[in-house]
Design a protein around this motif. Sequence first.
Motif, mmCIF file in Angstrom:
data_model
loop_
_atom_site.group_PDB
_atom_site.id
_atom_site.type_symbol
_atom_site.label_atom_id
_atom_site.label_comp_id
_atom_site.label_asym_id
_atom_site.label_seq_id
_atom_site.Cartn_x
_atom_site.Cartn_y
_atom_site.Cartn_z
ATOM 1 N N LEU A 74 -34.374 -17.630 8.404
ATOM 2 C CA LEU A 74 -33.053 -18.608 8.033
ATOM 3 C C LEU A 74 -31.869 -17.678 7.737
ATOM 4 O O LEU A 74 -30.603 -18.182 7.670
ATOM 5 C CB LEU A 74 -33.460 -19.310 6.645
ATOM 6 N N LEU A 97 -30.315 -17.144 12.123
ATOM 7 C CA LEU A 97 -29.753 -18.283 12.991
ATOM 8 C C LEU A 97 -28.908 -17.897 13.866
ATOM 9 O O LEU A 97 -27.713 -18.275 14.044
ATOM 10 C CB LEU A 97 -29.307 -19.248 11.901
ATOM 11 N N TYR A 129 -27.011 -18.017 17.721
ATOM 12 C CA TYR A 129 -26.798 -19.119 18.710
ATOM 13 C C TYR A 129 -27.036 -18.519 20.149
ATOM 14 O O TYR A 129 -26.749 -17.564 20.382
ATOM 15 C CB TYR A 129 -25.347 -19.455 18.452
ATOM 16 N N VAL A 139 -30.075 -22.947 18.236
ATOM 17 C CA VAL A 139 -29.957 -22.002 17.399
ATOM 18 C C VAL A 139 -31.431 -21.578 17.422
ATOM 19 O O VAL A 139 -32.372 -22.424 17.618
ATOM 20 C CB VAL A 139 -29.433 -22.354 16.111
ATOM 21 N N VAL A 189 -35.025 -20.310 15.787
ATOM 22 C CA VAL A 189 -35.513 -20.283 14.508
ATOM 23 C C VAL A 189 -36.851 -19.995 14.672
ATOM 24 O O VAL A 189 -37.703 -20.858 15.119
ATOM 25 C CB VAL A 189 -35.462 -22.021 13.445
ATOM 26 N N ARG A 228 -23.255 -23.294 9.613
ATOM 27 C CA ARG A 228 -24.457 -22.431 9.257
ATOM 28 C C ARG A 228 -25.145 -23.042 8.321
ATOM 29 O O ARG A 228 -26.376 -23.058 7.985
ATOM 30 C CB ARG A 228 -23.899 -21.075 9.158
ATOM 31 N N ILE A 231 -27.063 -26.101 9.179
ATOM 32 C CA ILE A 231 -28.214 -25.795 9.854
ATOM 33 C C ILE A 231 -29.292 -25.140 8.933
ATOM 34 O O ILE A 231 -30.431 -25.505 9.290
ATOM 35 C CB ILE A 231 -27.910 -24.611 11.099
ATOM 36 N N ALA A 232 -29.127 -24.301 8.138
ATOM 37 C CA ALA A 232 -30.171 -23.760 7.170
ATOM 38 C C ALA A 232 -30.596 -24.728 6.536
ATOM 39 O O ALA A 232 -31.920 -24.763 6.260
ATOM 40 C CB ALA A 232 -29.608 -22.633 6.264
#
Length: 392
Positions: free
Chosen positions: A14, A17, A19, A33, A35, A71, A74-75
Motif C-alpha cells: 500500500l 501503488l 500505475y 495499479v 497491488v 492515491r 485507491i489505498a
Amino acid sequence: MTRIDIPAGSPFGLANLPYGVFSTPGTGPRVGVRVGESVVDLAVLLGDDVFAQPVLNPFMAQGYDRWVAVREKIAEAVSGEVPDAAVHPVGEVRLHLPFEVADFVDFYASEHHASNLGRLFRPNAEPLMPNWKHLPVGYHGRGGTVVVSGTEIMRPLGQRKGPDEATPTFGPCRRLDIEAELGFVVGTGSQLGEAVPTGEFATRVFGVVLVNDWSARDIQAWEYVPLGPFLGKSFATSISPWVVPLLALEAARVPTPTQDPRPLPYLREDEPWGLDIDLVVSWNGQEVSRPPYREMYWSPAQMLAHLTVNGAVTRTGDLFASGTISGPHRDQCGAFIELTWGGQQPVRVGGAERTFLQDGDEVSITATAPGPDGSRIGFGEVTGRILPARKV
C-alpha cells in the motif's frame, strides 16, 4: 467481492501503488495499479472513465491535487473488498507503454560515470569538462523510440570508425551497450517562456520509471563531435511498465552529494531531491552490477529547472532521464563500457568473458527504494533482448 492478498514484504504494498496500463483477452488497454501480485482495474474500482483510457496522460494532466486524492481513494479501496471484475493476476495481463511520451531528454548527472568516461576518452586531460559541475549536461532524444520493457531491441546500423581504420564503414553496431537510469515523468507541463523552479518539482512530476538507454558506443564515438549523441542513442530506449508515484518516495529522499562550486541560484534547492534507490543490472540472468542512485550529483529537480530555464515548454508525458547511474566502485557501474573499461577488462557472464552485448543477450534492470516503516518500494523491471541487425 475479493480481498487482495499482499504478501509480507511485498515491494508492491500500500505504500507503493504504482500505475501502469494493461490489457486482458477481454479488455483493451486501460489504467491499473499494482497491488501485491494483482493488477487492479481503476475504471472498475473507482468508476472513473479517465482510467478507461489506453495511457496515463489524461489522468496525469489533472494535476497534483487530483493525484493525491486518487492515491488516497485507491489505498482505502484496496484495503477492503473490491469487485471481482477489478482484480487480475499480474501474470495474466499484458503490460503496455504506460504513457504517451511527449518529449524525451537524457541527462548526464553521475559524476562517477562522467569521470570514468572522461578518463577513458581523454586519458591525458581532466576527466570532467569545465561546465560539468555548473549545470546538468543533457541532450534531446527521440520520444518515438521509447518502448516498454520486454520489447526486443534490434542491433542498430550506422557509421563507425575504429582506431585502426583509415575511413568509416557502415554496418551493425560492434559495441552495443546499456545505460541503467531512472526516468521522471512530467504530469503537468509549463508554458513557453516559463521556467520551472526546483521547488515545483514535486507538483509537476508525476512519477518515476526505470530506464535502459541502449547505446551504440562505436556509432556514438564517430558521430558525437561537435553536436553530441544522435544515431548512437536514438534507436531505442526501454522503460519499465510501472510508474512509481513520486508521492510514494518521500521516505527515499536523501541529500545530494556536496555540490562544489555552489550552483547558480536557479539550481539551488531548499530541500534537495536526492533519492536512495538501489538498482540491480543482470546480464543473461547473472547479476553484474548494483548502481546506487543516491550517488547522483545533480538531482531531478535541478534537471527540470535547467531543462526549462531558457523557457522551453514541458508537456504532460515528457520523460527526462538521469543518465547512467554509477557509483565509485567497479561493481556499481551502470554501463558496460565502464564495467569492462572500454572492453579492456572483460567480465565473466555464463562462463565466458564478455565486453559488449551480443545478439541474443538479455539485460534486465530492477530497483527498490526505502518506504515507510521499514518497507521497500519496488519499481518492477525493464528488460530487453538483442536481435540481429536488419539485413541491408
